[in-house]
Design a protein around this motif. Structure first.
Motif, PDB file in Angstrom:
ATOM      1  N   ALA A  87      53.967 -35.991  32.576  1.00 27.72           N
ATOM      2  CA  ALA A  87      54.315 -37.338  33.807  1.00 27.72           C
ATOM      3  C   ALA A  87      55.721 -38.138  33.760  1.00 27.72           C
ATOM      4  O   ALA A  87      56.294 -38.091  34.265  1.00 27.72           O
ATOM      5  CB  ALA A  87      53.234 -37.798  34.111  1.00 27.72           C
ATOM      6  N   LEU A  88      55.814 -38.128  31.967  1.00 34.22           N
ATOM      7  CA  LEU A  88      57.149 -38.703  32.113  1.00 34.22           C
ATOM      8  C   LEU A  88      58.578 -37.627  32.592  1.00 34.22           C
ATOM      9  O   LEU A  88      60.261 -37.936  32.492  1.00 34.22           O
ATOM     10  CB  LEU A  88      57.421 -38.241  30.407  1.00 34.22           C
ATOM     11  N   VAL A  89      57.872 -35.939  31.822  1.00 35.49           N
ATOM     12  CA  VAL A  89      59.599 -34.905  32.596  1.00 35.49           C
ATOM     13  C   VAL A  89      59.412 -35.173  34.440  1.00 35.49           C
ATOM     14  O   VAL A  89      61.167 -35.818  35.125  1.00 35.49           O
ATOM     15  CB  VAL A  89      58.943 -33.618  32.712  1.00 35.49           C
ATOM     16  N   LEU A  90      58.718 -35.286  35.068  1.00 33.15           N
ATOM     17  CA  LEU A  90      58.742 -35.161  36.578  1.00 33.15           C
ATOM     18  C   LEU A  90      60.005 -36.553  36.669  1.00 33.15           C
ATOM     19  O   LEU A  90      59.968 -37.444  37.622  1.00 33.15           O
ATOM     20  CB  LEU A  90      57.274 -35.288  36.886  1.00 33.15           C
ATOM     21  N   MET A  91      58.768 -38.085  36.615  1.00 30.89           N
ATOM     22  CA  MET A  91      59.839 -39.252  36.349  1.00 30.89           C
ATOM     23  C   MET A  91      61.300 -39.459  36.847  1.00 30.89           C
ATOM     24  O   MET A  91      61.884 -39.613  37.333  1.00 30.89           O
ATOM     25  CB  MET A  91      59.102 -39.879  35.982  1.00 30.89           C
ATOM     26  N   ALA A  92      61.654 -38.640  34.862  1.00 33.72           N
ATOM     27  CA  ALA A  92      62.954 -38.958  34.555  1.00 33.72           C
ATOM     28  C   ALA A  92      63.903 -37.875  35.930  1.00 33.72           C
ATOM     29  O   ALA A  92      65.062 -38.089  36.335  1.00 33.72           O
ATOM     30  CB  ALA A  92      63.260 -38.131  33.017  1.00 33.72           C
ATOM     31  N   VAL A  93      62.871 -36.554  35.700  1.00 34.31           N
ATOM     32  CA  VAL A  93      63.985 -35.794  37.321  1.00 34.31           C
ATOM     33  C   VAL A  93      63.649 -36.618  38.496  1.00 34.31           C
ATOM     34  O   VAL A  93      64.831 -36.700  39.603  1.00 34.31           O
ATOM     35  CB  VAL A  93      63.121 -34.850  37.146  1.00 34.31           C
ATOM     36  N   LEU A  94      62.655 -37.692  38.649  1.00 37.57           N
ATOM     37  CA  LEU A  94      62.569 -37.822  39.954  1.00 37.57           C
ATOM     38  C   LEU A  94      63.104 -38.629  39.943  1.00 37.57           C
ATOM     39  O   LEU A  94      64.016 -39.798  41.483  1.00 37.57           O
ATOM     40  CB  LEU A  94      60.968 -38.333  40.318  1.00 37.57           C
ATOM     41  N   GLN A  95      63.443 -39.655  39.044  1.00 34.62           N
ATOM     42  CA  GLN A  95      64.654 -40.721  39.066  1.00 34.62           C
ATOM     43  C   GLN A  95      65.867 -40.645  39.201  1.00 34.62           C
ATOM     44  O   GLN A  95      66.564 -41.391  38.822  1.00 34.62           O
ATOM     45  CB  GLN A  95      64.077 -41.822  38.133  1.00 34.62           C
ATOM     46  N   ALA A  96      66.098 -39.047  38.689  1.00 33.66           N
ATOM     47  CA  ALA A  96      67.628 -38.414  38.045  1.00 33.66           C
ATOM     48  C   ALA A  96      68.450 -38.443  37.256  1.00 33.66           C
ATOM     49  O   ALA A  96      69.731 -39.215  37.053  1.00 33.66           O
ATOM     50  CB  ALA A  96      68.905 -38.559  38.856  1.00 33.66           C
ATOM     51  N   ALA A  98      69.385 -38.168  33.588  1.00 31.73           N
ATOM     52  CA  ALA A  98      69.927 -36.988  32.448  1.00 31.73           C
ATOM     53  C   ALA A  98      70.044 -37.282  30.968  1.00 31.73           C
ATOM     54  O   ALA A  98      69.573 -36.631  30.510  1.00 31.73           O
ATOM     55  CB  ALA A  98      71.482 -37.045  32.925  1.00 31.73           C
ATOM     56  N   GLN A  99      69.927 -38.638  31.216  1.00 33.49           N
ATOM     57  CA  GLN A  99      69.695 -38.925  29.426  1.00 33.49           C
ATOM     58  C   GLN A  99      67.942 -39.025  29.094  1.00 33.49           C
ATOM     59  O   GLN A  99      67.690 -38.808  27.958  1.00 33.49           O
ATOM     60  CB  GLN A  99      69.861 -40.488  29.623  1.00 33.49           C
ATOM     61  N   GLU A 100      67.773 -39.980  30.139  1.00 40.73           N
ATOM     62  CA  GLU A 100      65.630 -39.351  29.640  1.00 40.73           C
ATOM     63  C   GLU A 100      65.743 -38.061  29.593  1.00 40.73           C
ATOM     64  O   GLU A 100      64.515 -37.242  29.312  1.00 40.73           O
ATOM     65  CB  GLU A 100      65.341 -40.128  30.550  1.00 40.73           C
ATOM     66  N   SER A 101      66.250 -37.425  30.901  1.00 39.92           N
ATOM     67  CA  SER A 101      65.977 -35.590  30.955  1.00 39.92           C
ATOM     68  C   SER A 101      65.911 -34.983  29.620  1.00 39.92           C
ATOM     69  O   SER A 101      65.572 -34.201  29.335  1.00 39.92           O
ATOM     70  CB  SER A 101      66.714 -35.208  32.229  1.00 39.92           C
ATOM     71  N   GLU A 102      67.873 -35.309  28.785  1.00 39.56           N
ATOM     72  CA  GLU A 102      67.344 -35.092  28.232  1.00 39.56           C
ATOM     73  C   GLU A 102      66.537 -35.430  26.671  1.00 39.56           C
ATOM     74  O   GLU A 102      65.864 -33.941  25.954  1.00 39.56           O
ATOM     75  CB  GLU A 102      68.441 -34.868  27.480  1.00 39.56           C
ATOM     76  N   ARG A 103      66.342 -36.392  26.968  1.00 37.57           N
ATOM     77  CA  ARG A 103      64.790 -36.525  25.689  1.00 37.57           C
ATOM     78  C   ARG A 103      63.715 -35.775  25.867  1.00 37.57           C
ATOM     79  O   ARG A 103      63.174 -35.198  24.969  1.00 37.57           O
ATOM     80  CB  ARG A 103      65.048 -38.054  25.593  1.00 37.57           C
ATOM     81  N   GLN A 104      63.844 -36.482  27.199  1.00 40.78           N
ATOM     82  CA  GLN A 104      61.780 -35.049  27.599  1.00 40.78           C
ATOM     83  C   GLN A 104      62.441 -33.391  27.418  1.00 40.78           C
ATOM     84  O   GLN A 104      61.619 -33.094  26.895  1.00 40.78           O
ATOM     85  CB  GLN A 104      61.569 -35.675  28.927  1.00 40.78           C
ATOM     86  N   TYR A 105      63.817 -33.087  27.793  1.00 38.47           N
ATOM     87  CA  TYR A 105      63.971 -31.194  27.397  1.00 38.47           C
ATOM     88  C   TYR A 105      63.239 -31.184  26.011  1.00 38.47           C
ATOM     89  O   TYR A 105      62.626 -29.503  25.762  1.00 38.47           O
ATOM     90  CB  TYR A 105      65.319 -31.358  28.197  1.00 38.47           C
ATOM     91  N   ASP A 106      63.923 -31.861  24.656  1.00 37.14           N
ATOM     92  CA  ASP A 106      63.737 -31.310  23.267  1.00 37.14           C
ATOM     93  C   ASP A 106      62.295 -31.340  23.262  1.00 37.14           C
ATOM     94  O   ASP A 106      61.169 -31.148  22.327  1.00 37.14           O
ATOM     95  CB  ASP A 106      64.173 -32.932  23.399  1.00 37.14           C
ATOM     96  N   ALA A 107      61.771 -32.327  23.632  1.00 34.68           N
ATOM     97  CA  ALA A 107      60.201 -33.129  23.362  1.00 34.68           C
ATOM     98  C   ALA A 107      59.294 -32.163  24.412  1.00 34.68           C
ATOM     99  O   ALA A 107      58.041 -31.478  24.218  1.00 34.68           O
ATOM    100  CB  ALA A 107      59.642 -34.665  24.434  1.00 34.68           C
TER     101      ALA A 107
END
Length: 289
Positions: A87-96, A98-107
């Motif tokens: 859920a956190l991943v999809l929200m980071a992607v939908l909101q474009a 990049a910084q949050e996406s990097e955190r979620q990628y590692d997680a």
């Protein structure tokens, strides 16, 4: 059953049955309020999937709070952690973001190759979406290829249709040798599957992307590093020595939005400060102009 109801929400939206999906979603929200915090993982996942299908950010505040509460709960089992993380991943992607996406990628990376039918999404596809959001297009295509191979072997066709779409989208964005033809092939397979399964919202997106593929000329990406046009505008102003306030005034944006663009482009072009960003702009943007 919260897991079953969350799947009903998603399947209804996937088939374009919006009213039925909304009814299920309201039921899910009511039941989750009376359940343990870990149950919020499936609510968060359902809301984020609805956002992905519809392209909206409705109830994201509820989803984020539910996902974070689930992940911080004691005794959380892996099958509950995965939907919350997704859920956190999809929200980071939908909101474009990049910084949050990097955190979620590692997680999310430890879940690579793991598939749980309760969440109807493959982690490798989501890793691909995160990599794309960060501007790492080669990395994104590798993840999509892994997800594609898994779904083809498993015969899991709804997720395969989504992988075909997302893979084609990143191929068209990268636009390297052979990428357009590969994208057209993936779109053909994805459209056939989504049509057979009645996934009407995805069908519309497939058709739109097909038109883009048909009209796209085989040329190099407009900007290096996967930068968007707006990020390039910000980068050029940084190279001219403009402050965040001056950039905001020039582009008619808030300073907070400017800072978000700067954070995103730093990640995409792998720089740490304005001096390195300026050096990148002077060496790379002139070539792409």
């Amino acid at each position: 059953d919260i897991r079953g109801l969350s799947r009903r929400v998603v399947v209804a939206y996937q088939r374009g049955e919006i009213n039925q999906g909304e009814t299920y979603l309201k039921q899910l929200m009511e039941i989750t309020r009376e359940s343990s915090p870990t149950s919020g993982a499936f609510l968060a996942w359902a809301i984020s999937m609805v956002g992905w299908i519809t392209g909206t950010a409705r109830h994201f505040d509820v989803a984020r709070a539910a996902a974070e509460a689930a992940l911080s709960s004691k005794g959380l089992v892996p099958r509950r952690a995965l939907p919350a993380r997704m859920a956190l991943v999809l929200m980071a992607v939908l909101q474009a973001d990049a910084q949050e996406s990097e955190r979620q990628y590692d997680a999310l990376l430890p879940y690579r190759g793991v598939f749980d039918l309760s969440v109807i999404a493959h982690p490798d596809r989501l890793l691909g979406l995160l990599a794309k959001t960060m501007g790492r297009l080669d990395q994104a295509t590798a993840h999509f290829e892994d997800a594609l191979a898994f779904c083809q072997r498993a015969g899991y066709r709804p997720e395969l249709a989504y992988v075909c779409y997302d893979y084609a989208d990143v191929l068209l964005q990268r636009n390297g040798p052979g990428d357009r033809d590969k994208a057209v092939s993936e779109l053909g397979e994805g459209l056939a599957i989504s049509t057979e399964l009645g996934m009407s919202p995805l069908i519309e997106r497939m058709v739109t992307l097909q038109r883009r593929a048909e009209s796209q000329l085989a040329k190099a990406p407009a900007y290096p590093g996967g930068l968007t046009e707006r990020e390039v505008e910000v980068l050029r102003l940084i190279a001219l020595g403009k402050s965040n306030r001056e950039i905001a005034r020039k582009l008619v944006l808030s300073e907070r939005t400017v800072q978000r663009h700067i954070s995103n482009l730093y990640i995409k072009i792998n720089v740490r400060n304005r001096a390195e960003a300026t050096s990148f702009a002077l060496s790379k943007l002139a070539k792409s102009s």
